[in-house]
Scaffold this motif. Sequence first.
Motif, PDB file in Angstrom:
ATOM      1  N   GLU A 143       6.191  72.975  -7.087  1.00  0.00           N
ATOM      2  CA  GLU A 143       6.390  71.856  -8.009  1.00  0.00           C
ATOM      3  C   GLU A 143       5.884  72.233  -9.390  1.00  0.00           C
ATOM      4  O   GLU A 143       5.006  73.095  -9.541  1.00  0.00           O
ATOM      5  CB  GLU A 143       5.633  70.620  -7.483  1.00  0.00           C
ATOM      6  CG  GLU A 143       5.745  69.366  -8.328  1.00  0.00           C
ATOM      7  CD  GLU A 143       7.128  68.737  -8.345  1.00  0.00           C
ATOM      8  OE1 GLU A 143       8.013  69.339  -8.971  1.00  0.00           O
ATOM      9  OE2 GLU A 143       7.305  67.645  -7.751  1.00  0.00           O
ATOM     10  N   ILE A 144       6.440  71.591 -10.397  1.00  0.00           N
ATOM     11  CA  ILE A 144       5.934  71.667 -11.760  1.00  0.00           C
ATOM     12  C   ILE A 144       6.171  70.306 -12.402  1.00  0.00           C
ATOM     13  O   ILE A 144       7.245  69.723 -12.264  1.00  0.00           O
ATOM     14  CB  ILE A 144       6.622  72.797 -12.564  1.00  0.00           C
ATOM     15  CG1 ILE A 144       6.055  72.872 -13.987  1.00  0.00           C
ATOM     16  CG2 ILE A 144       8.131  72.623 -12.581  1.00  0.00           C
ATOM     17  CD1 ILE A 144       6.543  74.111 -14.753  1.00  0.00           C
ATOM     18  N   THR A 145       5.165  69.766 -13.089  1.00  0.00           N
ATOM     19  CA  THR A 145       5.303  68.460 -13.733  1.00  0.00           C
ATOM     20  C   THR A 145       4.426  68.407 -14.975  1.00  0.00           C
ATOM     21  O   THR A 145       3.311  68.957 -14.994  1.00  0.00           O
ATOM     22  CB  THR A 145       4.940  67.319 -12.758  1.00  0.00           C
ATOM     23  OG1 THR A 145       5.286  66.067 -13.333  1.00  0.00           O
ATOM     24  CG2 THR A 145       3.468  67.330 -12.411  1.00  0.00           C
ATOM     25  N   LEU A 146       4.922  67.767 -16.019  1.00  0.00           N
ATOM     26  CA  LEU A 146       4.180  67.635 -17.268  1.00  0.00           C
ATOM     27  C   LEU A 146       3.221  66.457 -17.195  1.00  0.00           C
ATOM     28  O   LEU A 146       3.581  65.369 -16.744  1.00  0.00           O
ATOM     29  CB  LEU A 146       5.153  67.422 -18.431  1.00  0.00           C
ATOM     30  CG  LEU A 146       4.529  67.131 -19.804  1.00  0.00           C
ATOM     31  CD1 LEU A 146       3.794  68.353 -20.341  1.00  0.00           C
ATOM     32  CD2 LEU A 146       5.605  66.668 -20.793  1.00  0.00           C
ATOM     33  N   GLY A 166      12.810  61.197   4.913  1.00  0.00           N
ATOM     34  CA  GLY A 166      12.040  62.339   5.383  1.00  0.00           C
ATOM     35  C   GLY A 166      12.317  63.536   4.506  1.00  0.00           C
ATOM     36  O   GLY A 166      13.122  63.473   3.565  1.00  0.00           O
ATOM     37  N   ALA A 167      11.650  64.655   4.795  1.00  0.00           N
ATOM     38  CA  ALA A 167      11.858  65.922   4.086  1.00  0.00           C
ATOM     39  C   ALA A 167      11.781  65.739   2.571  1.00  0.00           C
ATOM     40  O   ALA A 167      12.630  66.225   1.829  1.00  0.00           O
ATOM     41  CB  ALA A 167      13.194  66.551   4.494  1.00  0.00           C
ATOM     42  N   LEU A 168      10.745  65.029   2.111  1.00  0.00           N
ATOM     43  CA  LEU A 168      10.590  64.793   0.676  1.00  0.00           C
ATOM     44  C   LEU A 168      10.122  66.068  -0.019  1.00  0.00           C
ATOM     45  O   LEU A 168       9.298  66.819   0.505  1.00  0.00           O
ATOM     46  CB  LEU A 168       9.593  63.667   0.428  1.00  0.00           C
ATOM     47  CG  LEU A 168       9.951  62.310   1.046  1.00  0.00           C
ATOM     48  CD1 LEU A 168       8.911  61.274   0.676  1.00  0.00           C
ATOM     49  CD2 LEU A 168      11.340  61.846   0.624  1.00  0.00           C
ATOM     50  N   SER A 169      10.648  66.271  -1.233  1.00  0.00           N
ATOM     51  CA  SER A 169      10.260  67.478  -1.968  1.00  0.00           C
ATOM     52  C   SER A 169       9.757  67.087  -3.354  1.00  0.00           C
ATOM     53  O   SER A 169       8.630  66.625  -3.501  1.00  0.00           O
ATOM     54  CB  SER A 169      11.425  68.463  -2.027  1.00  0.00           C
ATOM     55  OG  SER A 169      12.611  67.842  -2.478  1.00  0.00           O
ATOM     56  N   GLY A 170      10.584  67.219  -4.412  1.00  0.00           N
ATOM     57  CA  GLY A 170      10.097  66.949  -5.756  1.00  0.00           C
ATOM     58  C   GLY A 170       9.846  65.479  -6.029  1.00  0.00           C
ATOM     59  O   GLY A 170      10.450  64.595  -5.418  1.00  0.00           O
ATOM     60  N   MET A 171       8.949  65.199  -7.011  1.00  0.00           N
ATOM     61  CA  MET A 171       8.653  63.829  -7.429  1.00  0.00           C
ATOM     62  C   MET A 171       8.581  63.755  -8.947  1.00  0.00           C
ATOM     63  O   MET A 171       8.292  64.738  -9.625  1.00  0.00           O
ATOM     64  CB  MET A 171       7.312  63.345  -6.857  1.00  0.00           C
ATOM     65  CG  MET A 171       7.305  63.077  -5.378  1.00  0.00           C
ATOM     66  SD  MET A 171       5.974  61.937  -4.877  1.00  0.00           S
ATOM     67  CE  MET A 171       4.494  62.765  -5.477  1.00  0.00           C
ATOM     68  N   THR A 183       3.287  64.399  -9.027  1.00  0.00           N
ATOM     69  CA  THR A 183       3.525  63.693 -10.280  1.00  0.00           C
ATOM     70  C   THR A 183       2.272  62.923 -10.646  1.00  0.00           C
ATOM     71  O   THR A 183       1.276  62.930  -9.898  1.00  0.00           O
ATOM     72  CB  THR A 183       4.760  62.764 -10.170  1.00  0.00           C
ATOM     73  OG1 THR A 183       5.137  62.336 -11.481  1.00  0.00           O
ATOM     74  CG2 THR A 183       4.471  61.541  -9.313  1.00  0.00           C
ATOM     75  N   PHE A 184       2.311  62.235 -11.798  1.00  0.00           N
ATOM     76  CA  PHE A 184       1.196  61.412 -12.256  1.00  0.00           C
ATOM     77  C   PHE A 184       1.720  60.008 -12.518  1.00  0.00           C
ATOM     78  O   PHE A 184       2.806  59.831 -13.089  1.00  0.00           O
ATOM     79  CB  PHE A 184       0.582  61.990 -13.531  1.00  0.00           C
ATOM     80  CG  PHE A 184      -0.181  63.252 -13.316  1.00  0.00           C
ATOM     81  CD1 PHE A 184      -1.553  63.236 -13.164  1.00  0.00           C
ATOM     82  CD2 PHE A 184       0.481  64.470 -13.255  1.00  0.00           C
ATOM     83  CE1 PHE A 184      -2.270  64.407 -12.947  1.00  0.00           C
ATOM     84  CE2 PHE A 184      -0.212  65.654 -13.049  1.00  0.00           C
ATOM     85  CZ  PHE A 184      -1.590  65.624 -12.890  1.00  0.00           C
TER      86      PHE A 184
END
Length: 722
Positions: A614-617, A446-451, A687-688
């Motif tokens: 979030e930030i992701t490339l 639970g409580a998922l954040s970044g990926m 994310t991708f």
Amino acid sequence: MNRTRVCLTAAIALFAHEAAAEMNFNRIASFATPLNMAEGEDKARETSAEIISATEDGMTLVYTDSPLGVVGRIDITDPKAPKPLGNVDMTGEPTSVVVAGQTALIGVNTSESYTQPSGKLVTMDVASGEIISECDLGGQPDSIAKSADNSFVTLAIENERDEDLGDGRVGQEPAGFMVKLPLENNAAVCDGLQKIDVTGLTEIAPNDPEPEFADVNGLGEIAVTLQENNAIVIIGADGSVVNSFSAGAVDLTEIDATDERGALIFTEEQMGRLREPDGLGWIDDDHFIIANEGDMDGGARGVTVFHKDGTVVWESGNTMEHAVIHTGHYPDKRSDSKGAEPEGMEVATFGDTTYAFVLIERASLAAVYDVTDPANPVLKQMLPSGISPEGAVAIPERGILATANEADLIEDGGARAHVTIFEYQDAPAAYPTLTSAGADELIGWGALSGMTYADGKVYAVNDSFYGYQPTIFQIDATQTPAKIEKAIRVTRAGQPAQKLDMEGITSDGNGGFWIASEGRTDRVIPHALYHVNAAGEIEDEIGLPAELMAVEKRFGFEGLTLIGDTLWMAVQREWNDDPKNMAKLVSYNLETEEWGAVHYPKEAAETGWVGLSEITLHGDAVYLIERDNQIGADAKIKQVTRVAVADLQPAPLGGELPVVTKEIVHDLIPDLQAPAGYVVDKVEGLTFDGEGNMLVVTDNDGVDDSSGETFFLNLGPVKALN
């Protein structure tokens, strides 16, 4: 808790999402209870939806609202667009309702004290809201049920105990009892009231029975739970007690039984745990199923099927709670008490198939069991009900199930109480979107954040809600629902790492990860970056430089990504040196150890605040989640944006920072509205995958003042950067 027995088709497979169509319940609408308040009323007051019933034509729902002292009515002529029909004042606390034809029969508590309980049965025309009659019940009513032929109603007169007296134990008179009242033209006949004594039948507090939940079978027999007394009583069609027996106990293993707050540890046990049932529903004329919520000394966390002679026919043990765990709805803060707390019950039959809908209060789920064979029930589906489901009603002719969810979080700025409507569809099950079912071990989450994405798998972290169990979850996103396959514990020297609030993760390209931890100085949680290996062991830690710490606020790093040799972190909100509506994107070069930053222009908030999550490339751009902190109808900004990598030219900290240009890529509000619940506030991970599909996940706050729903969304590819 619904008191009626109705029919409904269901042939559903747990977590079934096969391409071949299979009948499933899917949520189609949610109705917020404040909508039934009249123009000019203070809609910031607490409301609720507790017990619910439906008119014979299935077009109107009627529910009790205890905080307002009313019953609410909802027009579901179009069940996908429910409309308010207004509230009707009960001059007391409505505790239960059942509808016969177009007539509502409502139990109302009018007690002045625990020692002088009183109540009435109100008969009301549903369409007009007109009160037809009132019958004195002689005590405080709890549940109500009616016979299938509308010839009578029965009420459990609980005369509940004062939980602040005598350590809250039973043994407080006056005793509870049962009543039957005949119906004529669907209205109660007050002078026909029959009082049924249920004292002297139990091992626990025989002089103080507290009848809780009743149901009537096809023979006119009444089964009632005495929750605190851990007993069940069977009353014959003539109103006499024909059997009574203990609800017994269950040996529970592989459960979380201690309140360690912040870790899901399912290696404990509770032996001889009293069932203390709440909800009950007849499956057929000989068998019934109970929900073992617990109250004083018990709570067996599951359901049990009994024969009316007192024989246990089937026991779920820990299996229902394990299904809750798989779905990410396990309420960790209830571990030392009663766990997920199955409470209400509705039994519905269509053709040769019978189903039990079990309302799991603390998990905010409705479990659907096929109970066609009472000795071999099969769990078929977990439905996302809303916060704290209390009652349910099925409408067979229309293929509809409705649940009433009592929690109203208005004082905490959370979601309002809702009535939730499900439709029986020739379609795949829409929920859950993420599950740990099928993993090699029992994984709570639970409580998922970044990926992040690496080597064909998605990896997500939990945040500080599980501060004693920081975890990286490995997810197979190619399946539907997405599958959590493995839990990688984040450790220091072999022990769970402390003082982390993991809000971002990115692959290091060598099998390990970089993690961004959002600091909070008042709780001695540092703002920091951590390098962990594939096994989750922390190998390196990087604290923030003095230039950042000098202007620090609690809303820190909420994501990170790796571009070449440089880590980029998104700061959620303005720090002390930032202009209004500007948040930093902070850089750290792993080779030169140089820090820098740019400014990101945020949207202005109408209410509350707007921040980055979030930030992701991906390709030639970084993608960010920008959202407000609003929920439900107040949510306005939940979006994915992007900034060209070429625009990320960091300046030294402490001076003027360049402002990047952002492009809004995707509005997430329609995606969050699509599941037909309320719009959640915390869109946290992005994310991708290997095919270029954009994946988004929401944070369910550890099922604390939350419905517990997690949405793992595949939003498909995005168009290339211009």
